[in-house]
Motif scaffolding. Structure first.
Motif, short mmCIF file in Angstrom:
data_model
loop_
_atom_site.label_atom_id
_atom_site.label_comp_id
_atom_site.label_asym_id
_atom_site.label_seq_id
_atom_site.Cartn_x
_atom_site.Cartn_y
_atom_site.Cartn_z
N VAL A 14 0.85 -1.20 0.00
CA VAL A 14 0.00 0.00 0.00
C VAL A 14 0.88 1.25 0.00
O VAL A 14 0.68 2.18 -0.79
CB VAL A 14 -0.96 -0.01 1.21
CG1 VAL A 14 -1.64 1.34 1.39
CG2 VAL A 14 -1.98 -1.12 1.08
N THR A 15 1.88 1.27 0.87
CA THR A 15 2.77 2.43 0.97
C THR A 15 3.60 2.59 -0.30
O THR A 15 3.74 3.70 -0.82
CB THR A 15 3.68 2.31 2.19
OG1 THR A 15 2.86 2.20 3.36
CG2 THR A 15 4.61 3.49 2.33
N ARG A 16 4.14 1.48 -0.80
CA ARG A 16 4.96 1.52 -2.02
C ARG A 16 4.15 2.11 -3.18
O ARG A 16 4.63 2.96 -3.92
CB ARG A 16 5.42 0.11 -2.35
CG ARG A 16 6.40 0.00 -3.49
CD ARG A 16 6.85 -1.44 -3.66
NE ARG A 16 7.79 -1.56 -4.75
CZ ARG A 16 8.19 -2.71 -5.27
NH1 ARG A 16 7.74 -3.85 -4.79
NH2 ARG A 16 9.05 -2.73 -6.25
N ARG A 17 2.91 1.66 -3.31
CA ARG A 17 2.05 2.18 -4.39
C ARG A 17 1.74 3.66 -4.18
O ARG A 17 1.69 4.43 -5.14
CB ARG A 17 0.77 1.37 -4.50
CG ARG A 17 1.00 -0.01 -5.10
CD ARG A 17 -0.31 -0.79 -5.23
NE ARG A 17 -0.08 -2.07 -5.86
CZ ARG A 17 0.12 -2.25 -7.16
NH1 ARG A 17 0.08 -1.21 -7.98
NH2 ARG A 17 0.35 -3.45 -7.66
N SER A 18 1.53 4.08 -2.94
CA SER A 18 1.19 5.48 -2.69
C SER A 18 2.37 6.41 -2.97
O SER A 18 2.17 7.56 -3.35
CB SER A 18 0.69 5.68 -1.26
OG SER A 18 1.73 5.63 -0.32
N VAL A 19 3.59 5.90 -2.80
CA VAL A 19 4.78 6.72 -3.03
C VAL A 19 5.23 6.65 -4.49
O VAL A 19 5.45 7.68 -5.12
CB VAL A 19 5.93 6.29 -2.08
CG1 VAL A 19 7.24 6.97 -2.46
CG2 VAL A 19 5.57 6.58 -0.63
N LEU A 20 5.38 5.45 -5.02
CA LEU A 20 5.94 5.29 -6.36
C LEU A 20 4.89 5.29 -7.46
O LEU A 20 5.22 5.50 -8.63
CB LEU A 20 6.75 3.99 -6.44
CG LEU A 20 7.93 3.90 -5.48
CD1 LEU A 20 8.61 2.55 -5.62
CD2 LEU A 20 8.91 5.04 -5.71
N GLY A 21 3.64 5.06 -7.10
CA GLY A 21 2.56 5.02 -8.08
C GLY A 21 2.30 3.61 -8.56
O GLY A 21 3.20 2.76 -8.61
N ASP A 22 1.05 3.36 -8.90
CA ASP A 22 0.64 2.03 -9.36
C ASP A 22 1.41 1.59 -10.60
O ASP A 22 1.81 0.43 -10.71
CB ASP A 22 -0.86 1.99 -9.65
CG ASP A 22 -1.69 2.03 -8.37
OD1 ASP A 22 -1.22 1.55 -7.32
OD2 ASP A 22 -2.83 2.53 -8.45
N ALA A 23 1.61 2.50 -11.55
CA ALA A 23 2.26 2.12 -12.81
C ALA A 23 3.67 1.60 -12.56
O ALA A 23 4.07 0.57 -13.11
CB ALA A 23 2.29 3.30 -13.77
N HIS A 24 4.42 2.28 -11.70
CA HIS A 24 5.79 1.84 -11.41
C HIS A 24 5.78 0.48 -10.73
O HIS A 24 6.53 -0.42 -11.11
CB HIS A 24 6.52 2.85 -10.52
CG HIS A 24 7.86 2.38 -10.09
ND1 HIS A 24 8.99 2.55 -10.86
CD2 HIS A 24 8.25 1.68 -9.00
CE1 HIS A 24 10.01 2.00 -10.25
NE2 HIS A 24 9.60 1.47 -9.12
N VAL A 25 4.94 0.33 -9.71
CA VAL A 25 4.90 -0.93 -8.97
C VAL A 25 4.40 -2.06 -9.86
O VAL A 25 4.95 -3.17 -9.83
CB VAL A 25 4.05 -0.80 -7.69
CG1 VAL A 25 3.92 -2.14 -6.96
CG2 VAL A 25 4.66 0.25 -6.76
N ASP A 26 3.41 -1.79 -10.68
CA ASP A 26 2.92 -2.81 -11.61
C ASP A 26 4.02 -3.26 -12.58
O ASP A 26 4.15 -4.45 -12.85
CB ASP A 26 1.70 -2.30 -12.39
CG ASP A 26 0.47 -2.15 -11.52
OD1 ASP A 26 0.44 -2.71 -10.39
OD2 ASP A 26 -0.48 -1.48 -11.97
#
Length: 132
Positions: A14-26
């Motif tokens: 959740v935190t990773r997505r909020s910081v880096l964004g869904d596109a990056h994490v995906d």
């Protein structure tokens, strides 16, 4: 990640997505292989779940600290990624400049100079993306 993923891993995601964004994490998840999957799980749980999710510092403050540390270590790709993430953390360009001034004094002018060059390039890319 196995079916028994830890609560810390879930919070980290959740935190990773909020910081880096869904596109990056995906993209990172899609590029993950059997070889590096354990590493992706480790950083999600440890860096994002244990450290970035703590309430004592804001995401803005953590962003500034992280950029300064990565600049001092000469981790160019990571500096660029975390400068892009400032769009989500609330760290301003002035915040980044101040963090990199600290790098110049405490870690060396060449490290700060190179990180400033990277930050300027990323800001130009971000501005071009807004204009498009």
């Amino acid at each position: 990640m196995s079916d028994t993923a830890s609560e810390r891993y879930h919070q980290g995601m959740v935190t990773r997505r909020s910081v880096l964004g869904d596109a990056h994490v995906d993209r990172a998840q899609a590029a993950s292989t059997e070889f590096d999957r354990p590493f992706q799980e480790l950083i999600t749980e440890a860096a994002w779940g244990h450290v970035w999710s703590r309430p004592e510092l804001t995401k803005r403050e953590r962003s500034m600290i992280t950029i300064a540390l990565l600049a001092a270590l000469g981790q160019d790709d990571e500096v660029a990624m975390h400068v892009r993430a400032t769009a989500n953390t609330g760290a301003s360009r002035e915040d980044i400049r101040e963090a990199l001034l600290h790098v110049a004094i405490y870690a060396g002018v060449p490290a700060a100079n190179h990180a400033i060059k990277i930050a300027k390039q990323v800001f130009e890319q971000m501005d071009a993306g807004k204009a498009a």
